[in-house]
Design a protein around this motif. Sequence first.
Motif, mmCIF file in Angstrom:
data_model
loop_
_atom_site.group_PDB
_atom_site.id
_atom_site.type_symbol
_atom_site.label_atom_id
_atom_site.label_comp_id
_atom_site.label_asym_id
_atom_site.label_seq_id
_atom_site.Cartn_x
_atom_site.Cartn_y
_atom_site.Cartn_z
ATOM 1 N N PRO A 85 0.723 -0.929 -0.216
ATOM 2 C CA PRO A 85 0.138 0.292 0.064
ATOM 3 C C PRO A 85 1.200 1.410 0.032
ATOM 4 C CG PRO A 85 -0.219 -1.154 2.601
ATOM 5 C CD PRO A 85 1.040 -2.006 1.118
ATOM 6 N N ARG A 86 2.038 1.115 0.257
ATOM 7 C CA ARG A 86 2.860 2.227 0.381
ATOM 8 C C ARG A 86 3.957 2.544 -0.641
ATOM 9 N NH1 ARG A 86 1.206 6.046 4.251
ATOM 10 N NH2 ARG A 86 0.510 4.863 6.093
ATOM 11 N N SER A 87 4.530 1.514 -1.298
ATOM 12 C CA SER A 87 5.171 1.237 -2.412
ATOM 13 C C SER A 87 4.408 1.368 -3.630
ATOM 14 C CB SER A 87 6.362 0.751 -2.003
ATOM 15 O OG SER A 87 5.569 -1.044 -2.094
ATOM 16 N N LEU A 88 3.442 0.714 -3.649
ATOM 17 C CA LEU A 88 2.505 -0.062 -4.807
ATOM 18 C C LEU A 88 3.565 -1.027 -5.798
ATOM 19 C CD1 LEU A 88 1.341 3.520 -5.786
ATOM 20 C CD2 LEU A 88 0.869 1.205 -4.024
ATOM 21 N N GLN A 89 4.731 -1.431 -4.817
ATOM 22 C CA GLN A 89 5.134 -2.845 -5.611
ATOM 23 C C GLN A 89 3.981 -4.142 -4.751
ATOM 24 O OE1 GLN A 89 9.147 -3.904 -3.969
ATOM 25 N NE2 GLN A 89 10.096 -4.159 -6.042
ATOM 26 N N HIS A 90 4.304 -4.953 -6.072
ATOM 27 C CA HIS A 90 3.835 -5.987 -6.160
ATOM 28 C C HIS A 90 4.175 -6.691 -4.991
ATOM 29 C CE1 HIS A 90 1.762 -10.086 -6.803
ATOM 30 N NE2 HIS A 90 0.849 -9.330 -7.056
ATOM 31 N N PHE A 129 5.991 -10.433 -7.180
ATOM 32 C CA PHE A 129 6.904 -9.952 -8.366
ATOM 33 C C PHE A 129 7.549 -8.627 -8.280
ATOM 34 C CE2 PHE A 129 3.601 -13.349 -9.391
ATOM 35 C CZ PHE A 129 4.424 -14.128 -10.034
ATOM 36 N N GLY A 130 8.852 -7.901 -7.830
ATOM 37 C CA GLY A 130 9.028 -7.218 -7.921
ATOM 38 C C GLY A 130 9.416 -6.270 -8.746
ATOM 39 N N ASN A 131 9.509 -6.919 -10.103
ATOM 40 C CA ASN A 131 9.593 -6.032 -11.425
ATOM 41 C C ASN A 131 8.163 -5.580 -11.694
ATOM 42 O OD1 ASN A 131 8.796 -9.179 -11.764
ATOM 43 N ND2 ASN A 131 9.510 -8.760 -13.760
ATOM 44 N N VAL A 132 7.152 -5.858 -11.039
ATOM 45 C CA VAL A 132 5.694 -5.866 -11.245
ATOM 46 C C VAL A 132 4.700 -4.283 -10.394
ATOM 47 C CG1 VAL A 132 2.977 -6.317 -11.517
ATOM 48 C CG2 VAL A 132 5.071 -8.116 -12.217
ATOM 49 N N PHE A 133 4.254 -3.259 -10.995
ATOM 50 C CA PHE A 133 3.699 -2.069 -9.920
ATOM 51 C C PHE A 133 2.292 -2.485 -10.765
ATOM 52 C CE2 PHE A 133 8.171 -1.949 -9.045
ATOM 53 C CZ PHE A 133 8.485 -0.894 -8.066
ATOM 54 N N GLY A 134 1.122 -1.447 -9.723
ATOM 55 C CA GLY A 134 0.572 -0.967 -9.996
ATOM 56 C C GLY A 134 -0.342 0.104 -9.514
ATOM 57 N N VAL A 135 -0.669 0.850 -10.280
ATOM 58 C CA VAL A 135 -1.826 2.058 -10.863
ATOM 59 C C VAL A 135 -3.525 1.963 -10.212
ATOM 60 C CG1 VAL A 135 0.269 3.675 -11.091
ATOM 61 C CG2 VAL A 135 -1.121 3.108 -12.378
ATOM 62 N N LEU A 152 9.543 2.480 -9.955
ATOM 63 C CA LEU A 152 10.255 1.503 -10.977
ATOM 64 C C LEU A 152 11.135 2.118 -11.163
ATOM 65 C CD1 LEU A 152 9.802 -0.291 -12.546
ATOM 66 C CD2 LEU A 152 8.094 0.933 -13.694
ATOM 67 N N ILE A 153 11.654 3.436 -11.255
ATOM 68 C CA ILE A 153 13.550 3.860 -11.828
ATOM 69 C C ILE A 153 14.198 3.585 -10.894
ATOM 70 C CG2 ILE A 153 14.957 6.107 -11.545
ATOM 71 C CD1 ILE A 153 12.239 7.787 -12.917
ATOM 72 N N SER A 154 14.015 3.392 -9.626
ATOM 73 C CA SER A 154 15.125 3.241 -8.047
ATOM 74 C C SER A 154 15.415 1.705 -8.390
ATOM 75 C CB SER A 154 14.101 3.020 -7.228
ATOM 76 O OG SER A 154 13.896 4.305 -6.995
ATOM 77 N N LYS A 164 17.971 -0.561 -7.190
ATOM 78 C CA LYS A 164 18.030 0.057 -5.351
ATOM 79 C C LYS A 164 16.957 -0.149 -5.281
ATOM 80 C CE LYS A 164 21.117 4.080 -7.232
ATOM 81 N NZ LYS A 164 20.890 5.335 -7.552
ATOM 82 N N GLU A 165 16.222 -0.387 -4.013
ATOM 83 C CA GLU A 165 15.145 -0.431 -3.606
ATOM 84 C C GLU A 165 13.946 0.422 -2.933
ATOM 85 O OE1 GLU A 165 14.113 -2.696 -0.895
ATOM 86 O OE2 GLU A 165 15.677 -4.682 -1.891
ATOM 87 N N PRO A 166 12.620 0.329 -3.286
ATOM 88 C CA PRO A 166 12.204 2.017 -3.313
ATOM 89 C C PRO A 166 12.044 2.211 -1.981
ATOM 90 C CG PRO A 166 10.898 -0.257 -3.396
ATOM 91 C CD PRO A 166 12.087 -1.037 -3.285
#
Length: 434
Positions: free
Chosen positions: A304-309, A312-318, A344-346, A351-353
Motif C-alpha cells: 500500500p505504500r510502495s505500490l510494488q507487487h 513480483f518485484g518487477n510489477v507495479f500497479g496504479v 520503478l526507476i529505483s 535499488k530499493e524503492p
Amino acid sequence: MNIKIKQLIYGANTVRRYGVQACSTTHRCKLLVVGGGTGGCSIAARFARKLRPDDIIVVEPSKVHYYQPLFTLVGAGIKKFKESHRPQCSVLPKNIRWIQDQVVEFDPCNCVVHTCAGDKICYEYMVVAVGLENDYDKITGLKEALDDPKSGVSTIYSPHYCEKTWNNIKCFRGGHAVFTFPTTSGKCSGAAQKIMYLADDYWRRHKKRHLANITYATAGKAIFGVEKYATSLMRVADNRRIAVNYCLDLVELTKIGAVFVDDAGRTITLPYNLLHVTPPMSPPADLRRCTELVTDAGYLHVDPRSLQHQRFGNVFGVGDCLSTPNSKTAAAVSQQTAVVEKNLISVMQSKEPKAEYNGYGACPLLTSYSKGILAEFIYDKKPFETFPFDQSKERRLLYHIKTKVFPYIYWKRMITGKWDGPGKIRKIINPFGK
C-alpha cells in the motif's frame, strides 16, 4: 510508398507505432503498461521521457479515452458528452508502441502476457492499470432497464448511459426518485451523491421539487466514509429533504420496483419513477484469473505504500484495480503514478524503492449548480486538505474548481505525466492544514 503513421491489422489486433511500424507475433519491451486509462497514460508519458522509443508498450483495446469524472457533469447537463472523451491516439505519447488489443492472460512468473489476438508480449517490467469494470449482471434486470429508453433507469458510471441520466432528470414529472450505492467498492463513491444533489437542485430551479420524493439507498453504514465530510453531507441531505437509508444493497429490478437486501438478509422493494444506479464494480476478469497477481477479492496485490507487487518485484500497479484501501478516484492516481515512477526507476537501477503513497484521494462533491464540497483525505480516513479553509462547507469556489480547473488539469497535466497532485500547492498555502 510514404506513410507517416502506419497501421497493420492482424485479426482483432492493431499495433500503432508513431514514426516507425513494428508488428509481430512476439513483442518485447523494457516496460509494459497494461491499460490506457488515466494511470496508464500518465505512466507511459512519464517513462516516455526517460526510456527509448522501443522500450515502452501500452496495451489498450479502446480507441477512445474517457475523462470519467466528467460523466457526472454530463448527467446533470453541465457539460456536453463530447467534452468527456478524446481519441486514444491523441492522449498517448507519440514515441511509444500502442497495441490496440486486450491482455487476456498474465504470466508473471515468465514475464509474459498474452493478448486476445494471440500475440505474446515479453517484458522486463510491468505496470498494471486496468481499472474497474461495471458488473451489471450482479443486479438482476439492470442491464435491460439501462438499455430501455423508457425505463427511467440510468447511471453516470458509464459513457453509454450518462446522457440518459440527463434526459431522465429533465423529463422527470414527479414521483419517487431513488439513487443507490452498492456494498462493493468502486470508482469515486461520491459521484452517486453528486448526481442526486444536482437533480434536486435542477428540480428546484424548474419548480418540480415539490412533486418529488428523493431517497438515497446506500449499502454502507454512513453517507460518506470520512466523518468530517459525512457530517456536512448529512446536513445537506436533511436541508434538501432527502431520505437517507443505510445497509440497503440493490439486487434486482422488477416491474414492481427496485429490490434491496438489508444487513439482516430481508428484502425491501422501493417503487420508483426515476432510478439512478451505482453498479457493483470489480477488476477485469482477465486480471482476476491470475491468482499469482491478485488478492482473494481479485485486486492487484501491491504494497500500500510502495505500490510494488507483494510477490513480483518487477510489477507495479496504479489506479482503481489495486488492493490498496484508498478511495478510487482520479486524484489518487495522480499521486500513485508519481510514486510508481520513482520506485520503478529505483528498481530498474537495482535499488530499493523508497517513495511512499500516503493513500491520498479527493472527491469534489457538487451539492448544487453553484456550490460544492471538496473532500480530501489519506489512509485511515484522515482529512488532508489543500486550502486554508474548511473544505467541508459548501462554497462557490469549489464548484468552479470541479467544473473548470480539474478538467484542465486532467487533459493538460495529469495524463501527460506532469501532475503529482496538489502537494506542492498545499505546502505553500496550507502547510499545517488537516
